[in-house]
Motif scaffolding. Structure first.
Motif, PDB file in Angstrom:
ATOM      1  N   UNK A   8      26.041 -89.773  13.313  1.00  0.00           N
ATOM      2  CA  UNK A   8      26.934 -88.961  12.484  1.00  0.00           C
ATOM      3  C   UNK A   8      27.745 -87.999  13.340  1.00  0.00           C
ATOM      4  N   UNK A   9      27.077 -87.314  14.249  1.00  0.00           N
ATOM      5  CA  UNK A   9      27.716 -86.326  15.123  1.00  0.00           C
ATOM      6  C   UNK A   9      28.874 -86.944  15.891  1.00  0.00           C
ATOM      7  N   UNK A  10      28.614 -88.065  16.576  1.00  0.00           N
ATOM      8  CA  UNK A  10      29.638 -88.672  17.427  1.00  0.00           C
ATOM      9  C   UNK A  10      30.706 -89.391  16.608  1.00  0.00           C
ATOM     10  N   UNK A  11      30.361 -89.962  15.451  1.00  0.00           N
ATOM     11  CA  UNK A  11      31.366 -90.577  14.590  1.00  0.00           C
ATOM     12  C   UNK A  11      32.313 -89.510  14.045  1.00  0.00           C
ATOM     13  N   UNK A  12      31.743 -88.403  13.556  1.00  0.00           N
ATOM     14  CA  UNK A  12      32.575 -87.312  13.032  1.00  0.00           C
ATOM     15  C   UNK A  12      33.487 -86.750  14.114  1.00  0.00           C
ATOM     16  N   UNK A  13      32.963 -86.605  15.333  1.00  0.00           N
ATOM     17  CA  UNK A  13      33.764 -86.112  16.456  1.00  0.00           C
ATOM     18  C   UNK A  13      34.947 -87.039  16.705  1.00  0.00           C
ATOM     19  N   UNK A  34      35.759 -96.128  20.507  1.00  0.00           N
ATOM     20  CA  UNK A  34      35.114 -95.624  19.293  1.00  0.00           C
ATOM     21  C   UNK A  34      33.676 -96.128  19.159  1.00  0.00           C
ATOM     22  N   UNK A  35      33.060 -96.484  20.264  1.00  0.00           N
ATOM     23  CA  UNK A  35      31.708 -97.036  20.269  1.00  0.00           C
ATOM     24  C   UNK A  35      30.695 -95.896  20.438  1.00  0.00           C
ATOM     25  N   UNK A  36      29.981 -95.551  19.366  1.00  0.00           N
ATOM     26  CA  UNK A  36      28.988 -94.478  19.433  1.00  0.00           C
ATOM     27  C   UNK A  36      27.678 -94.939  20.067  1.00  0.00           C
ATOM     28  N   UNK A  37      27.486 -96.242  20.169  1.00  0.00           N
ATOM     29  CA  UNK A  37      26.217 -96.803  20.633  1.00  0.00           C
ATOM     30  C   UNK A  37      25.659 -96.203  21.921  1.00  0.00           C
ATOM     31  N   UNK A  38      26.446 -96.136  22.995  1.00  0.00           N
ATOM     32  CA  UNK A  38      25.907 -95.595  24.246  1.00  0.00           C
ATOM     33  C   UNK A  38      25.451 -94.132  24.136  1.00  0.00           C
ATOM     34  N   UNK A  39      26.158 -93.316  23.357  1.00  0.00           N
ATOM     35  CA  UNK A  39      25.741 -91.919  23.170  1.00  0.00           C
ATOM     36  C   UNK A  39      24.494 -91.846  22.295  1.00  0.00           C
ATOM     37  N   UNK A  40      24.418 -92.652  21.266  1.00  0.00           N
ATOM     38  CA  UNK A  40      23.248 -92.660  20.387  1.00  0.00           C
ATOM     39  C   UNK A  40      22.015 -93.102  21.164  1.00  0.00           C
ATOM     40  N   UNK A  63      23.059 -81.674  13.850  1.00  0.00           N
ATOM     41  CA  UNK A  63      22.357 -82.878  13.420  1.00  0.00           C
ATOM     42  C   UNK A  63      21.167 -83.089  14.339  1.00  0.00           C
ATOM     43  N   UNK A  64      20.277 -83.970  13.928  1.00  0.00           N
ATOM     44  CA  UNK A  64      19.080 -84.261  14.720  1.00  0.00           C
ATOM     45  C   UNK A  64      18.805 -85.756  14.740  1.00  0.00           C
ATOM     46  N   UNK A  65      18.196 -86.196  15.833  1.00  0.00           N
ATOM     47  CA  UNK A  65      17.729 -87.568  15.959  1.00  0.00           C
ATOM     48  C   UNK A  65      18.848 -88.564  16.173  1.00  0.00           C
ATOM     49  N   UNK A  66      18.455 -89.828  16.189  1.00  0.00           N
ATOM     50  CA  UNK A  66      19.440 -90.889  16.443  1.00  0.00           C
ATOM     51  C   UNK A  66      20.413 -91.050  15.287  1.00  0.00           C
TER      52      UNK A  66
END
Length: 128
Positions: A51-56, A19-25, A43-46
């Protein structure tokens, strides 16, 4: 784009497992555009990438993604995949899709994902 494609796949596997969004962000820039299937989830930007990857990821309890085919060009790549696991409701699912990434070896400028949403509709109605 070969290195970026590998980095993206590795980062998605980390999101699946931890659940680590860091590498994708980290792959996103200030202007990166992220779009889901229906183009109403954009969504746009970091901050948008977070938000995008957390919601996913929040849709799933457990998920494992297997990349089945990849086509890599100079400034874009298409990654076909199959994901399996359980939804937050505990219902099992399998779904397939394609994610198109654009950018260079340093940063993504775009992420568009297209998938079979029937697995989620069935999951909500209790038939998955």
């Amino acid at each position: 784009m070969h290195t970026m494609t590998d980095r993206f796949a590795d980062a998605l596997h980390r999101l699946d497992a931890d659940r680590d969004t860091g590498p994708l962000v980290e792959l996103a820039g200030d202007d990166t555009q992220l779009v889901k299937l229906d183009e109403q989830h954009e969504t746009r930007g970091r901050e948008g990438a977070t938000t995008f990857w957390t919601d996913y990821r929040d849709v799933f309890d457990e998920i494992e993604t297997t990349f089945t085919h990849t086509v890599v060009g100079e400034s874009s790549a298409a990654l076909e995949w199959t994901s399996t696991g359980t939804l937050r409701s505990g219902k099992p699912f399998t779904y397939r899709g394609v994610t198109v990434i654009e950018g260079d070896e340093e940063q993504l400028s775009g992420v568009r994902t297209y998938y079979d949403s029937a697995a989620f509709l069935q999951g909500r109605s209790g038939t998955a």
